[in-house]
Design a protein around this motif. Structure first.
Motif, PDB file in Angstrom:
ATOM      1  N   GLY A 133       0.776  -1.306   0.028  1.00 41.59           N
ATOM      2  CA  GLY A 133      -0.107   0.016   0.005  1.00 41.59           C
ATOM      3  C   GLY A 133       1.013   1.216  -0.055  1.00 41.59           C
ATOM      4  N   PRO A 134       0.285   2.450  -0.408  1.00 41.90           N
ATOM      5  CA  PRO A 134       1.016   3.556  -0.393  1.00 41.90           C
ATOM      6  C   PRO A 134       1.560   4.239   0.821  1.00 41.90           C
ATOM      7  N   ASN A 135       1.367   3.721   1.853  1.00 33.83           N
ATOM      8  CA  ASN A 135       1.797   4.179   3.396  1.00 33.83           C
ATOM      9  C   ASN A 135       2.570   2.816   3.989  1.00 33.83           C
ATOM     10  N   ASP A 136       2.669   1.635   3.325  1.00 30.17           N
ATOM     11  CA  ASP A 136       3.236   0.515   3.846  1.00 30.17           C
ATOM     12  C   ASP A 136       4.911   0.867   3.662  1.00 30.17           C
ATOM     13  N   LEU A 137       5.524   0.020   4.320  1.00 26.94           N
ATOM     14  CA  LEU A 137       7.135   0.149   4.144  1.00 26.94           C
ATOM     15  C   LEU A 137       7.721  -1.413   4.028  1.00 26.94           C
ATOM     16  N   VAL A 138       8.518  -1.442   3.085  1.00 30.50           N
ATOM     17  CA  VAL A 138       9.008  -2.893   2.487  1.00 30.50           C
ATOM     18  C   VAL A 138      10.286  -2.960   3.167  1.00 30.50           C
ATOM     19  N   LEU A 139      10.506  -4.226   3.909  1.00 30.05           N
ATOM     20  CA  LEU A 139      11.959  -4.589   4.732  1.00 30.05           C
ATOM     21  C   LEU A 139      12.580  -5.761   3.923  1.00 30.05           C
ATOM     22  N   GLY A 140      13.777  -5.568   3.788  1.00 34.93           N
ATOM     23  CA  GLY A 140      14.294  -6.928   2.989  1.00 34.93           C
ATOM     24  C   GLY A 140      15.459  -7.495   3.946  1.00 34.93           C
ATOM     25  N   ASN A 141      15.713  -8.772   3.917  1.00 32.78           N
ATOM     26  CA  ASN A 141      16.951  -9.452   4.424  1.00 32.78           C
ATOM     27  C   ASN A 141      17.678 -10.082   3.500  1.00 32.78           C
ATOM     28  N   LEU A 142      19.102  -9.924   3.218  1.00 32.24           N
ATOM     29  CA  LEU A 142      19.798 -10.546   2.272  1.00 32.24           C
ATOM     30  C   LEU A 142      21.276 -11.421   2.905  1.00 32.24           C
ATOM     31  N   TRP A 143      21.461 -12.323   2.758  1.00 30.74           N
ATOM     32  CA  TRP A 143      22.487 -13.291   2.954  1.00 30.74           C
ATOM     33  C   TRP A 143      23.319 -13.586   1.818  1.00 30.74           C
ATOM     34  N   GLN A 154      15.966   1.599  -2.395  1.00 30.05           N
ATOM     35  CA  GLN A 154      16.285   1.105  -0.956  1.00 30.05           C
ATOM     36  C   GLN A 154      17.365   1.781  -0.102  1.00 30.05           C
ATOM     37  N   THR A 155      17.041   1.795   1.095  1.00 27.79           N
ATOM     38  CA  THR A 155      18.097   2.262   2.118  1.00 27.79           C
ATOM     39  C   THR A 155      18.580   1.049   3.094  1.00 27.79           C
ATOM     40  N   GLN A 156      19.893   1.103   3.222  1.00 26.69           N
ATOM     41  CA  GLN A 156      20.615   0.086   3.871  1.00 26.69           C
ATOM     42  C   GLN A 156      20.415   0.523   5.322  1.00 26.69           C
ATOM     43  N   ARG A 157      19.923  -0.508   6.294  1.00 23.33           N
ATOM     44  CA  ARG A 157      19.685  -0.231   7.695  1.00 23.33           C
ATOM     45  C   ARG A 157      20.469  -1.286   8.557  1.00 23.33           C
ATOM     46  N   TYR A 158      21.201  -2.245   8.034  1.00 26.01           N
ATOM     47  CA  TYR A 158      22.114  -2.868   9.190  1.00 26.01           C
ATOM     48  C   TYR A 158      23.068  -3.625   8.054  1.00 26.01           C
ATOM     49  N   PHE A 166      27.889 -12.080   3.761  1.00 25.24           N
ATOM     50  CA  PHE A 166      27.445 -10.695   3.930  1.00 25.24           C
ATOM     51  C   PHE A 166      25.971 -10.558   4.310  1.00 25.24           C
ATOM     52  N   LEU A 167      25.672  -9.936   5.237  1.00 23.56           N
ATOM     53  CA  LEU A 167      24.256  -9.829   5.773  1.00 23.56           C
ATOM     54  C   LEU A 167      23.889  -8.269   5.649  1.00 23.56           C
ATOM     55  N   ARG A 168      22.629  -7.916   4.859  1.00 22.68           N
ATOM     56  CA  ARG A 168      22.150  -6.672   4.709  1.00 22.68           C
ATOM     57  C   ARG A 168      20.735  -6.625   4.975  1.00 22.68           C
ATOM     58  N   GLY A 169      20.375  -5.674   5.741  1.00 23.21           N
ATOM     59  CA  GLY A 169      19.045  -5.143   5.808  1.00 23.21           C
ATOM     60  C   GLY A 169      18.501  -3.858   5.238  1.00 23.21           C
ATOM     61  N   ASP A 170      17.348  -3.624   4.800  1.00 24.20           N
ATOM     62  CA  ASP A 170      16.885  -2.537   4.212  1.00 24.20           C
ATOM     63  C   ASP A 170      15.578  -2.241   4.342  1.00 24.20           C
ATOM     64  N   THR A 171      15.564  -1.047   3.934  1.00 22.00           N
ATOM     65  CA  THR A 171      13.811  -0.675   3.682  1.00 22.00           C
ATOM     66  C   THR A 171      13.519   0.153   2.634  1.00 22.00           C
ATOM     67  N   GLN A 172      12.347   0.171   2.129  1.00 19.62           N
ATOM     68  CA  GLN A 172      11.819   0.643   1.067  1.00 19.62           C
ATOM     69  C   GLN A 172      10.435   1.020   0.814  1.00 19.62           C
ATOM     70  N   PRO A 173      10.121   2.296   0.556  1.00 14.73           N
ATOM     71  CA  PRO A 173       8.845   2.721   0.293  1.00 14.73           C
ATOM     72  C   PRO A 173       8.075   2.157  -0.665  1.00 14.73           C
ATOM     73  N   ASP A 174       6.779   2.354  -0.949  1.00 18.06           N
ATOM     74  CA  ASP A 174       5.983   1.768  -1.824  1.00 18.06           C
ATOM     75  C   ASP A 174       6.334   2.413  -3.258  1.00 18.06           C
ATOM     76  N   ILE A 175       6.866   1.617  -4.148  1.00 17.34           N
ATOM     77  CA  ILE A 175       7.299   2.145  -5.551  1.00 17.34           C
ATOM     78  C   ILE A 175       6.324   1.436  -6.824  1.00 17.34           C
ATOM     79  N   ALA A 176       6.570   1.686  -7.925  1.00 19.69           N
ATOM     80  CA  ALA A 176       5.808   1.225  -8.937  1.00 19.69           C
ATOM     81  C   ALA A 176       6.052  -0.440  -9.136  1.00 19.69           C
ATOM     82  N   THR A 177       7.292  -1.073  -8.791  1.00 18.94           N
ATOM     83  CA  THR A 177       7.467  -2.517  -8.765  1.00 18.94           C
ATOM     84  C   THR A 177       7.470  -2.993  -7.480  1.00 18.94           C
TER      85      THR A 177
END
Length: 199
Positions: A133-143, A154-158, A166-177
């Motif tokens: 949704g337009p006010n949601d926030l997507v969170l991701g975790n990469l190993w 995307q914005t890297q958070r950890y 390599f471990l990475r965590g990120d956030t991303q607002p709602d976008i087209a894709t």
């Protein structure tokens, strides 16, 4: 109100006991927490996470390429203040890392949508999260095995760099894709992402 990033923290262990404790201070209202982890050894290990001593709900937890595991967890209704997130594996790993992100203004009844996960050995690592949704926030975790470069929007958070992973965590607002993506020289990877829903 839109879901907003609050705080992030992470830690790692090498040839440890399979337990990582990460302390984090959450502030705000309608709080929720996300935890992501990764591990490698002779065999990848599964596990669990708690926040402030209470079990977090598992969203994904998988062994891939035999040697590696990655997982994502969430918990809504967390209290503000300094708390511990504890990630515990069922077997002691060679390399193990975990991160936690806290968020504000999350729907406390239905805090997340449907997670998207993937694994592979070829760049890029990409998953697409549905129903954001337009006010949601997507969170991701990469190993992953090779040094990753974060995707657009995307914005890297950890960040944790172990001996060979390599471990990475990120956030991303709602976008087209609503695509979460990382690029690197080809190597194994596990990626999961989920939308936290607005209150």
């Amino acid at each position: 109100m839109a879901v907003a990033f609050d705080a992030a923290a992470s830690a790692q262990e090498l040839a440890g006991d399979g337990i990582i404790t990460v302390s984090i201070t959450a502030t705000g209202s309608n709080l929720a927490a996300f935890s992501g982890s990764g591990n490698t050894g002779d065999l990848g290990s599964l596990g669990s996470s708690t926040y402030d001593g209470v079990a977090m709900a598992e969203m994904w937890d998988a062994v891939f390429e035999t040697s590696d595991g990655h997982a994502g967890y969430r918990r809504a209704g967390i209290a503000s203040g300094l708390k511990d997130m504890v990630n515990t594996l069922v077997a002691a790993p060679g390399e193990h890392a975990a991160g936690v992100i806290t968020l504000t203004d999350v729907d406390q009844t239905t805090p997340v949508g449907t997670p998207a996960t993937g694994t592979g050995t070829v760049s890029p690592a990409t998953v697409t999260v549905a129903g954001v949704g337009p006010n949601d926030l997507v969170l991701g975790n990469l190993w992953c095995q090779m040094t990753p470069t974060i995707g657009a929007n995307q914005t890297q958070r950890y960040t944790q760099n172990t001996t060979s992973r390599f471990l990475r965590g990120d956030t991303q607002p709602d976008i087209a894709t609503d695509e979460v993506s990382w690029t690197f020289t080809d190597g194994l990877w596990g990626l999961g992402a989920v939308a936290f829903k607005a209150a």
